[in-house]
Design an enzyme around this catalytic site. Sequence first.
Site, short mmCIF file in Angstrom:
data_model
loop_
_atom_site.label_atom_id
_atom_site.label_comp_id
_atom_site.label_asym_id
_atom_site.label_seq_id
_atom_site.Cartn_x
_atom_site.Cartn_y
_atom_site.Cartn_z
N CYS A 1 -9.23 17.88 24.66
CA CYS A 1 -9.80 17.41 25.92
C CYS A 1 -8.74 17.51 27.01
O CYS A 1 -7.55 17.30 26.77
CB CYS A 1 -10.24 15.96 25.75
SG CYS A 1 -10.91 15.22 27.26
N TYR B 1 -12.28 18.14 36.07
CA TYR B 1 -11.43 18.98 35.23
C TYR B 1 -10.68 20.03 36.03
O TYR B 1 -10.71 21.23 35.74
CB TYR B 1 -12.26 19.63 34.11
CG TYR B 1 -12.88 18.61 33.19
CD1 TYR B 1 -12.08 17.72 32.47
CD2 TYR B 1 -14.26 18.49 33.05
CE1 TYR B 1 -12.64 16.76 31.64
CE2 TYR B 1 -14.83 17.54 32.23
CZ TYR B 1 -14.01 16.68 31.53
OH TYR B 1 -14.56 15.73 30.71
N HIS C 1 0.84 -1.20 0.00
CA HIS C 1 0.00 0.00 0.00
C HIS C 1 0.87 1.25 0.00
O HIS C 1 1.71 1.43 0.90
CB HIS C 1 -0.92 0.00 1.22
CG HIS C 1 -1.92 1.10 1.20
ND1 HIS C 1 -1.91 2.13 2.11
CD2 HIS C 1 -2.97 1.36 0.36
CE1 HIS C 1 -2.90 2.96 1.85
NE2 HIS C 1 -3.55 2.51 0.80
N HIS D 1 -8.46 7.91 -3.87
CA HIS D 1 -8.64 6.47 -4.04
C HIS D 1 -9.81 6.14 -4.96
O HIS D 1 -9.81 5.12 -5.64
CB HIS D 1 -8.90 5.80 -2.68
CG HIS D 1 -7.67 5.67 -1.84
ND1 HIS D 1 -7.10 6.74 -1.20
CD2 HIS D 1 -6.90 4.59 -1.53
CE1 HIS D 1 -6.04 6.32 -0.52
NE2 HIS D 1 -5.90 5.04 -0.70
N ARG E 1 -16.04 13.75 22.35
CA ARG E 1 -16.11 13.66 23.82
C ARG E 1 -17.54 13.95 24.24
O ARG E 1 -17.99 15.09 24.24
CB ARG E 1 -15.15 14.69 24.45
CG ARG E 1 -15.21 14.69 26.01
CD ARG E 1 -14.74 13.36 26.57
NE ARG E 1 -14.67 13.34 28.02
CZ ARG E 1 -15.48 12.63 28.81
NH1 ARG E 1 -16.47 11.93 28.28
NH2 ARG E 1 -15.31 12.62 30.11
#
Length: 546
Positions: free
Chosen positions: A265, A401, A119, A144, A218
């Site tokens: 994130c 967080y 490939h 492709h 997320r």
Amino acid sequence: MLPLLLPRAVVSGLRGACRSSPSWLCTRACSTNDSFQPQGPNLCNSGEGSSTSGWRVLGSLLGLGAALAYHNHRCRAAQKESPHIYTKEEVRSHSRPETGVWVTFGGEVFDVTEFVELHPGGPSKLMLAAGGPLEPFWALYAAHNQPHVRELLAQYKIGELDPKDNTPSTLDTSDPYANDPVRHPALKVNSQRPFNAEPPPELLAENYITPNSIFFTRNHLPVPNVDPDTYRLHVVGAPGSDSLSLSLDDLRKFPKHEVTVTLQCAGNRRSEMSQVKEVKGLEWRTGAISTARWAGARLCDVLLQAGHQRGDTETHVCFEGLDSDPTGTAYGASIPLARALDPDADVLLAYEMNGQPLPRDHGFPVRVVVPGVVGARQVKWLGRVSVEPQESPSHWQRRDYKGFSPSVDWDTVDFDSAPSIQELPVQSAITEPLDGETIQSGEVTVKGYAWSGGGRAVIRVDVSLDGGLTWQAAELHGEEQCPRKAWAWRLWQLQAPVPAGQKELNIVCKAVDDSYNVQPDTVAPIWNLRGVLSNAWHRVRVQVAP
């Protein structure tokens, strides 16, 4: 690509009589599936025209006699045998070199095991589709989907998919996740319910702008299915001013603003912290970061129309999403009002992503985009905006967080003692080569991304091939960055000779931003119980082929 594959195809055909599977003998360039008709030279057509020119090319490359012999063999086999029928489950079971690598296109099945190493984009790219459909990947790489590529693929056909597999499944209305959108198969899933996934590193840095379909996802709760015709965004007015109830058309009446922004994130690269000591959270690798061109109304314009102005005391803009848990509790977050009202901060109420309406996984119909700030504050499926004297009371603002000392554990943590994460520290990671990969001697190409929060521009990425003993500066690619408004990442690349005699390379990268912040060298000193803010030097080890 064509000169690379045609000799392979003929050799495979001449070997065909020795193969154990008769289905391989009837592979042919002329597909039986109307949705997969190649437009290039027809190798099973005895007529003139394009077929003749195609065989002249093949004959000139390989010798006309061998080419014609293979042509006759394939067409005879195609006439004698009906295609084998495979289920999707059978295809999925062939996703490794040990089992054979199968893929599907349309309703057809192909065994591409022998082509994996050939490939042109490298084996790892093709292996992303192993055991599944090619269509989602060809949508990413439009080059492709060309006649000669489809024709070459057809040489590897072994059968067709069982039509029964296309029967739609019955929707379970009792399952809150049953109506979640369909996702790209390349995404590396960290959890299904709620859905959280990242693009593989070999696709992440392929484009400066991340395609919507592989942008990291997320989610904290089930994805709401919002009717755009009845959607309303409720913006609470300032004292003495009217509140706003804005439809999508109302939002589009505000001046349209576009900005390229990287979202990351807080848990990106958490898996590296887990190697030091267990943490609680999804095992994100290097892919919980992506970049898009966002468009929408500026939040400052909408807040001003609702009567809000910057005051003498600190206040916060609170956002509430339309996603909620079984108790009706919605996802929420907040940012300082000063940032929200600053036109140079480019905070958006976005309704477009890369020129398209927001995908459902990314907040359709409206989400907040806060450049330079952690992804947790960029609320999706936005339903309500208000200005409050304190930050959002949401669990994800007050009890998640946040970063802590490595000495803090779950018995001693005091979430009120630490500020909520807003701007993120400088970050970089290697996306090529992959950890554990074997590279060829001679020269190595190292690629990756770099980004810093708060609009700080990346000014340099240093790369080491020997674990940090010596360094070389990588080339930076992507949009030029304005000081204090560098909202998007830089992609980078280094081409360097492999030191003679080396059997292994310990490749390391570190980024420097325009405040000369630099990544720490190890994970242990920045470890924290939630595994957030993981930005130590990124390392991959590769073997060098003898």
